[in-house]
Write a protein that holds these residues in place. Structure first.
Motif, mmCIF file in Angstrom:
data_model
loop_
_atom_site.group_PDB
_atom_site.id
_atom_site.type_symbol
_atom_site.label_atom_id
_atom_site.label_comp_id
_atom_site.label_asym_id
_atom_site.label_seq_id
_atom_site.Cartn_x
_atom_site.Cartn_y
_atom_site.Cartn_z
ATOM 1 N N ARG A 72 -7.367 -5.201 -5.595
ATOM 2 C CA ARG A 72 -6.739 -6.095 -4.636
ATOM 3 C C ARG A 72 -7.606 -6.173 -3.387
ATOM 4 O O ARG A 72 -8.345 -5.252 -3.085
ATOM 5 N N GLN A 92 10.818 -7.083 -11.415
ATOM 6 C CA GLN A 92 10.348 -8.396 -10.965
ATOM 7 C C GLN A 92 11.519 -9.370 -10.861
ATOM 8 O O GLN A 92 11.636 -10.110 -9.884
ATOM 9 N N THR A 106 9.315 3.021 -13.132
ATOM 10 C CA THR A 106 8.633 1.911 -12.471
ATOM 11 C C THR A 106 8.617 2.197 -10.977
ATOM 12 O O THR A 106 9.685 2.399 -10.374
ATOM 13 N N TYR A 120 2.754 -0.306 -0.545
ATOM 14 C CA TYR A 120 3.081 -1.562 -1.211
ATOM 15 C C TYR A 120 4.587 -1.767 -1.099
ATOM 16 O O TYR A 120 5.369 -0.808 -1.204
ATOM 17 N N LYS A 153 2.887 -10.180 -0.189
ATOM 18 C CA LYS A 153 2.230 -10.706 -1.389
ATOM 19 C C LYS A 153 2.292 -9.721 -2.549
ATOM 20 O O LYS A 153 1.803 -10.015 -3.643
ATOM 21 N N ASP A 154 2.859 -8.549 -2.321
ATOM 22 C CA ASP A 154 2.979 -7.558 -3.392
ATOM 23 C C ASP A 154 4.065 -7.998 -4.377
ATOM 24 O O ASP A 154 5.137 -8.458 -3.976
ATOM 25 N N GLU A 155 3.786 -7.843 -5.651
ATOM 26 C CA GLU A 155 4.727 -8.209 -6.708
ATOM 27 C C GLU A 155 4.754 -7.104 -7.758
ATOM 28 O O GLU A 155 3.706 -6.541 -8.095
ATOM 29 N N GLU A 208 5.028 -7.200 -11.019
ATOM 30 C CA GLU A 208 4.222 -7.445 -12.218
ATOM 31 C C GLU A 208 2.743 -7.167 -11.982
ATOM 32 O O GLU A 208 2.016 -6.810 -12.911
ATOM 33 N N ALA A 209 2.284 -7.312 -10.727
ATOM 34 C CA ALA A 209 0.871 -7.088 -10.434
ATOM 35 C C ALA A 209 0.603 -5.717 -9.837
ATOM 36 O O ALA A 209 -0.486 -5.160 -10.034
ATOM 37 N N ASP A 210 1.572 -5.144 -9.157
ATOM 38 C CA ASP A 210 1.291 -3.969 -8.333
ATOM 39 C C ASP A 210 2.096 -2.723 -8.684
ATOM 40 O O ASP A 210 1.772 -1.632 -8.208
#
Length: 369
Positions: A2, A183, A225, A256, A263-265, A267-269
């Motif tokens: 990132r 998410q 998670t 995060y 912008k943290d999500e 599914e990505a982070d």
């Protein structure tokens, strides 16, 4: 990888996404006494919020024996309408029963009681198959429409609802999508937060532990998670801590987080792990308020000591074994947090960053077992 700074421009930083950073930890908007509470599970239904969670039609081979113990250094900001309905002051309104009047004042969303319980700016959800801690960023309390507590509570609510839906649907273990559940919870929270006049602003970190099993051998597993600096640990008798989830920061004291302008999500982070359990393992889910004040080894020692004492003390006492464990972790972390001269993991990390900080980190924290 990132980018080093995933947020909006620095001029908007404090308004858009506020880290629990060193200078802000000393700010206070109001004075209040610290508050502690504990229980075995969190409210579930609107008609009887402290009843046992309903049993699913599935025959679940494994469940948690649960408890939670919380510490908040200040009360949370009241939730805005329509998440709470203040009692009417009009004599023209029809009379209501005491129970229905109380129900109107309990936080709700989309006609449902918001599951879980609030702890300062944080929230926890505790039931037989799902444990979660959402650590709301308290600096949002400096903003007029900042509602970190609401954000953390809603994420936990929608997360738990999605996990329950998957259990009721009998989804096969190989088709589970734990990161996707978080998410979806975040997306539904974004939508729900717009119901408040002008919107409700906030961000939160989150960790959830979903108890399931593997079809081959019927082995219990937990799906962990984690997004941010909350933490889940597995403590085993005779071995201590056998698993710890991975925390993620953008930089020191800025984890995060999901929410307003972040912008943290997930599914990505988010960091996902699947851990095999043994019967008798103790799963500990905490915010950084615990891990900032207690080293991993200390947490393991406190858990094992409390489990050992629970096995030999009188069974007539009100506390359950897991409740004693949760209280032991909370109280140990609080003791360090309130000592300005002791050493702590937070102090150690701060010194590594060149900051002169002593003692523990005084923030709200939940301990969920």
């Amino acid at each position: 990888m990132r980018p080093a700074s995933p947020f909006l421009p620095p001029s908007n930083f404090l308004y858009n996404l506020v880290p629990r950073c060193y200078p802000l930890r000393h700010l206070r908007t109001y004075r209040s006494r610290a508050h502690t509470t504990h229980g075995l599970y969190t409210p579930y239904s609107l008609s009887d919020p402290f009843s046992d969670p309903p049993k699913t039609p599935l025959s679940l081979p494994y469940t948690f024996s649960t408890a939670y113990a919380l510490y908040a250094k200040r009360p949370s900001r009241a939730f805005p309408p329509p998440f709470v309905s203040p009692p009417s002051g009009s004599f023209s309104d029809p009379l209501t029963t005491h129970t229905s009047s109380r129900d109107r004042r309990r936080p709700h969303v989309n006609g449902q009681l918001i599951r879980g319980i609030t702890n300062g700016d944080d929230a926890v959800v505790v039931n037989k198959n799902f444990l979660s801690v959402m650590d709301g960023v308290g600096a949002w309390s400096q903003k007029e429409k900042g509602h970190a507590a609401l954000w953390s509570r809603l994420v936990g609510h929608f997360w738990d609802v999605k996990v329950e839906e998957e259990l009721l649907a009998g989804v096969a273990p190989v088709k589970l999508d734990p990161v996707g559940y978080l998410q979806e919870a975040v997306e539904r929270t974004r939508e729900a937060s717009l119901q408040a006049s002008g919107g409700a602003l906030g961000t939160t970190t989150a960790v959830g532990v979903f108890l399931h099993w593997e079809e081959e051998g019927n082995v219990p597993v937990v799906h962990v998670t984690n997004l941010g600096d909350c933490c889940a640990l597995v403590v085993r008798k005779g071995e201590g801590v056998v698993y710890r989830s991975t925390e993620k920061w953008h930089w020191f004291d800025c984890p995060y987080q999901v929410g307003t302008n972040s912008k943290d999500e997930p599914e990505a982070d988010a960091v996902y792990d699947k851990i095999k359990l043994q019967e008798g393992d103790c799963v500990v889910v905490v915010s950084d308020g615990v891990t900032d004040n207690l080293w991993e080894q200390e947490i393991g020692e406190k858990v094992l000591a409390a489990m050992e004492s629970s096995s030999v003390e009188d069974a007539d006492k009100d506390d359950t074994p897991m409740l004693r464990v949760a209280k032991a972790v909370r109280d140990a972390a609080r003791q360090i947090a309130e000592d300005p001269f002791t050493e702590s993991p937070y102090m150690e990390r701060a010194v590594d960053e060149g900051l002169s900080i002593e003692g523990g980190m005084t923030i709200s924290f939940p301990s969920t077992i």
